[in-house]
Design an enzyme around this catalytic site. Structure first.
Site, PDB file in Angstrom:
ATOM      1  N   GLY A  28     -25.888 -31.678  42.352  1.00  0.00           N
ATOM      2  CA  GLY A  28     -25.650 -32.358  43.636  1.00  0.00           C
ATOM      3  C   GLY A  28     -25.742 -31.387  44.792  1.00  0.00           C
ATOM      4  O   GLY A  28     -24.884 -31.366  45.671  1.00  0.00           O
ATOM      5  N   TYR A  70     -11.098 -42.756  41.310  1.00  0.00           N
ATOM      6  CA  TYR A  70     -11.553 -41.412  41.698  1.00  0.00           C
ATOM      7  C   TYR A  70     -10.554 -40.358  41.233  1.00  0.00           C
ATOM      8  O   TYR A  70     -10.936 -39.337  40.633  1.00  0.00           O
ATOM      9  CB  TYR A  70     -11.724 -41.361  43.216  1.00  0.00           C
ATOM     10  CG  TYR A  70     -12.241 -40.045  43.761  1.00  0.00           C
ATOM     11  CD1 TYR A  70     -13.557 -39.644  43.535  1.00  0.00           C
ATOM     12  CD2 TYR A  70     -11.423 -39.218  44.530  1.00  0.00           C
ATOM     13  CE1 TYR A  70     -14.039 -38.444  44.050  1.00  0.00           C
ATOM     14  CE2 TYR A  70     -11.891 -38.023  45.051  1.00  0.00           C
ATOM     15  CZ  TYR A  70     -13.203 -37.642  44.814  1.00  0.00           C
ATOM     16  OH  TYR A  70     -13.682 -36.449  45.319  1.00  0.00           O
TER      17      TYR A  70
HETATM   18  P1  NAP Z   1     -21.870 -35.944  49.157  1.00  0.00           P
HETATM   19  O1  NAP Z   1     -22.069 -35.380  50.505  1.00  0.00           O
HETATM   20  O2  NAP Z   1     -21.785 -37.419  48.976  1.00  0.00           O
HETATM   21  O3  NAP Z   1     -23.021 -35.360  48.188  1.00  0.00           O
HETATM   22  C1  NAP Z   1     -23.080 -35.764  46.857  1.00  0.00           C
HETATM   23  C2  NAP Z   1     -24.132 -34.972  46.124  1.00  0.00           C
HETATM   24  O4  NAP Z   1     -24.072 -35.352  44.748  1.00  0.00           O
HETATM   25  C3  NAP Z   1     -25.538 -35.236  46.603  1.00  0.00           C
HETATM   26  O5  NAP Z   1     -26.269 -34.029  46.506  1.00  0.00           O
HETATM   27  C4  NAP Z   1     -26.075 -36.245  45.574  1.00  0.00           C
HETATM   28  O6  NAP Z   1     -27.491 -36.150  45.352  1.00  0.00           O
HETATM   29  C5  NAP Z   1     -25.371 -35.768  44.338  1.00  0.00           C
HETATM   30  N1  NAP Z   1     -25.230 -36.766  43.305  1.00  0.00           N
HETATM   31  C6  NAP Z   1     -24.545 -37.952  43.357  1.00  0.00           C
HETATM   32  N2  NAP Z   1     -24.674 -38.583  42.175  1.00  0.00           N
HETATM   33  C7  NAP Z   1     -25.421 -37.790  41.380  1.00  0.00           C
HETATM   34  C8  NAP Z   1     -25.900 -37.888  40.056  1.00  0.00           C
HETATM   35  N3  NAP Z   1     -25.623 -38.948  39.290  1.00  0.00           N
HETATM   36  N4  NAP Z   1     -26.661 -36.879  39.547  1.00  0.00           N
HETATM   37  C9  NAP Z   1     -26.955 -35.797  40.304  1.00  0.00           C
HETATM   38  N5  NAP Z   1     -26.543 -35.649  41.570  1.00  0.00           N
HETATM   39  C10 NAP Z   1     -25.794 -36.636  42.096  1.00  0.00           C
HETATM   40  O7  NAP Z   1     -20.554 -35.396  48.463  1.00  0.00           O
HETATM   41  P2  NAP Z   1     -19.651 -34.086  48.762  1.00  0.00           P
HETATM   42  O8  NAP Z   1     -18.624 -34.459  49.743  1.00  0.00           O
HETATM   43  O9  NAP Z   1     -20.512 -32.910  48.988  1.00  0.00           O
HETATM   44  O10 NAP Z   1     -18.913 -33.975  47.342  1.00  0.00           O
HETATM   45  C11 NAP Z   1     -19.338 -33.074  46.334  1.00  0.00           C
HETATM   46  C12 NAP Z   1     -18.236 -32.963  45.286  1.00  0.00           C
HETATM   47  O11 NAP Z   1     -17.020 -32.558  45.942  1.00  0.00           O
HETATM   48  C13 NAP Z   1     -17.916 -34.265  44.550  1.00  0.00           C
HETATM   49  O12 NAP Z   1     -17.627 -33.996  43.206  1.00  0.00           O
HETATM   50  C14 NAP Z   1     -16.668 -34.764  45.276  1.00  0.00           C
HETATM   51  O13 NAP Z   1     -15.882 -35.593  44.446  1.00  0.00           O
HETATM   52  C15 NAP Z   1     -15.989 -33.460  45.594  1.00  0.00           C
HETATM   53  N6  NAP Z   1     -15.022 -33.544  46.714  1.00  0.00           N
HETATM   54  C16 NAP Z   1     -15.424 -33.897  47.972  1.00  0.00           C
HETATM   55  C17 NAP Z   1     -14.475 -33.973  48.999  1.00  0.00           C
HETATM   56  C18 NAP Z   1     -14.815 -34.344  50.412  1.00  0.00           C
HETATM   57  O14 NAP Z   1     -13.869 -34.568  51.207  1.00  0.00           O
HETATM   58  N7  NAP Z   1     -16.078 -34.399  50.810  1.00  0.00           N
HETATM   59  C19 NAP Z   1     -13.127 -33.683  48.718  1.00  0.00           C
HETATM   60  C20 NAP Z   1     -12.770 -33.328  47.422  1.00  0.00           C
HETATM   61  C21 NAP Z   1     -13.733 -33.258  46.429  1.00  0.00           C
HETATM   62  P3  NAP Z   1     -28.594 -37.043  46.176  1.00  0.00           P
HETATM   63  O15 NAP Z   1     -28.471 -36.628  47.626  1.00  0.00           O
HETATM   64  O16 NAP Z   1     -29.898 -36.647  45.603  1.00  0.00           O
HETATM   65  O17 NAP Z   1     -28.210 -38.463  45.962  1.00  0.00           O
END
Ligand code: NAP
Length: 244
Positions: free
Chosen positions: A9, A152
């Site tokens: 991701g 989640y």
């Molecule tokens: P984001 O901006 O929504 O980005 C998600 C990424 O995951 C994108 O690169 C997407 O790829 C990829 N992805 C989604 N489903 C996938 C799959 N089935 N196979 C491969 N790639 C996939 O999310 P983020 O905020 O950066 O979050 C990243 C991680 O941090 C997650 O595990 C999330 O739970 C965790 N997290 C986030 C936050 C927050 O506040 N943002 C807080 C705590 C934890 P595409 O673009 O190609 O679809």
């Protein structure tokens, strides 16, 4: 030969920030993405501008065959693997009675099964060299109850437990496994949260600000480094004090 990191991701958000930060630390990078090829290629170009090599590989981490193929392609490209950042994840908030079967299955498949698929493939590569680091991106929701995040938080609780178990299993093989549990980080993932809810969360964060993806990436890079050579099985919470 440069060290190699695979970040799932990595086309945007926290994964992209980790890929760039690890490239700054001298790693060549495998940029995994699911749907957004153009964004993944932009990340590849940014890494190349930093003087490191990078390839973008499409794989839905929930699909074991696609994951196996990704690790084969990564091995063809770089011939080694030193770091896996298990980051690809989704959030689909719903109160208990509104949880829909498809969304439930998708969350479990990506946020839990996907992490196991990638950890398994990475461990296979790392075991032969008796060295490697796996970082699982969890969430503060694994330790803090947030209404509407039952599914989640359950998936992220599973990430914490798998981190401890895999750390114990893989320590004799020279592989460290740790997790980071970010609070609210400014990425597209937060776009789904209504503004009034965001204001409410901001008030609850003692530092009164959201975190930055680069701040998560800094901690991930440190956990990969020898500064943390004796640390395994831990979950590092970085949330501006939200969970205190
Ligand atoms: P984001 O901006 O929504 O980005 C998600 C990424 O995951 C994108 O690169 C997407 O790829 C990829 N992805 C989604 N489903 C996938 C799959 N089935 N196979 C491969 N790639 C996939 O999310 P983020 O905020 O950066 O979050 C990243 C991680 O941090 C997650 O595990 C999330 O739970 C965790 N997290 C986030 C936050 C927050 O506040 N943002 C807080 C705590 C934890 P595409 O673009 O190609 O679809």
């Amino acid at each position: 030969m440069e060290k190699v990191a695979l970040v799932t991701g990595a086309s945007r958000g926290i994964g992209k920030a980790c890929a760039l930060r690890l490239a700054e630390c001298g790693y060549d990078i495998v940029v995994n993405y699911n749907s957004n090829e153009a964004k993944a290629q932009e990340v590849v170009s940014a890494i190349e501008a930093l003087g490191q090599k990078a390839v973008a590989i499409k794989a839905n981490t929930a699909d074991l065959k696609e994951v196996q193929n990704m690790f084969r392609e990564a091995h063809k490209a770089f011939g080694r693997l030193d770091v896996l950042v298990n980051n690809a994840g989704i959030v689909d908030d719903a109160y208990l009675l509104m949880i829909n079967e498809d969304s439930l299955a998708r969350s479990l498949d990506i946020n839990i099964k996907g992490y196991f698929h990638c950890a398994q493939q990475a461990a296979l590569k790392m075991m032969s060299k008796k060295q490697g680091v796996i970082i699982n991106v969890s969430s503060v929701s694994s330790v803090l109850a947030v209404e509407g995040q039952g599914v989640y938080s359950a998936t992220k609780g599973a990430v914490n437990s798998m981190t401890a178990t895999l750390a114990k299993e893989l320590a004799p093989r020279g592989i460290r496994v740790n997790a980071v549990a970010p609070g609210f980080i400014e990425t597209e993932m937060l776009d789904a949260i209504p503004e009034d809810k965001k204001e409410e969360y901001l008030k609850a964060i003692p530092m009164h600000r959201l975190g930055k993806a680069s701040e998560v990436a800094d901690v991930v890079a440190q956990l990969c480094s020898d500064a943390f050579a004796y640390v395994t099985g831990q979950v590092i919470v970085l949330d501006g004090g939200l969970s205190l």
